[in-house]
Write a protein that holds these residues in place. Sequence first.
Motif, PDB file in Angstrom:
ATOM      1  N   ARG A  80       0.552  -1.234  -0.105  1.00  0.00           N
ATOM      2  CA  ARG A  80       0.038   0.208  -0.046  1.00  0.00           C
ATOM      3  C   ARG A  80       0.645   1.499   0.299  1.00  0.00           C
ATOM      4  N   ALA A  81       1.834   1.315   0.929  1.00  0.00           N
ATOM      5  CA  ALA A  81       2.713   2.885   0.957  1.00  0.00           C
ATOM      6  C   ALA A  81       3.454   2.694  -0.157  1.00  0.00           C
ATOM      7  N   ARG A  82       3.598   1.812  -1.190  1.00  0.00           N
ATOM      8  CA  ARG A  82       4.941   1.823  -1.943  1.00  0.00           C
ATOM      9  C   ARG A  82       3.778   2.344  -3.709  1.00  0.00           C
ATOM     10  N   ASP A  85       2.721   5.980  -2.416  1.00  0.00           N
ATOM     11  CA  ASP A  85       3.517   6.983  -2.909  1.00  0.00           C
ATOM     12  C   ASP A  85       3.549   7.196  -4.483  1.00  0.00           C
ATOM     13  N   GLN A  94      -2.752  12.975  -2.112  1.00  0.00           N
ATOM     14  CA  GLN A  94      -2.843  11.654  -1.309  1.00  0.00           C
ATOM     15  C   GLN A  94      -3.757  10.935  -1.688  1.00  0.00           C
TER      16      GLN A  94
END
Length: 175
Positions: A80-82, A85, A94
Amino acid sequence: MADEMLSAGTLPQIGGTRMCSIHARGNCLDPVIAAVTAGRRYRHVVGFENGESSRAIKDALFNNDRRTGWYPLREWGWDRARCVDFIARVTSRQWTKSACGFCPFAMRTDSGRQAVVGERRIGVDGVTRQVLRERGEQLPALEHFFVVCPAVVEDKARPGFEAWWQEATNDAVLF
């Protein structure tokens, strides 16, 4: 979905049949996929992240002679973070995990609760709003907020409301 839950007096489900997924995805996507593919074979690209193997396995149960699920984020090892980003780098925005303001799954983490609950602000007009998403400079220009008002049978219209309402809803603005 919210209207259905309110009229039935129910809450979002955590277990069992997730009607929200059926309404938000299946009921919307299935007729479009059927029209576009016209009975031909197709690859259904689904954005399950690297940590969602159980969801990909469950989704693969719907594969048949025409549909084949493909999960590129899992193939690429993107979590999810990748993904967040990447979206931020490409769009300067965002992206929240869920568009649903009452999703019990979005409420599992501190960041999820912040995204769902939002921030309480008092505007220059004196109205308190619970802001979930602010309108940005770019499209899509979407905002989502709740207005706090007294739960009594008093006139809730503030001085000047009628003029504000007329300005906001006149034919020149709407059409």
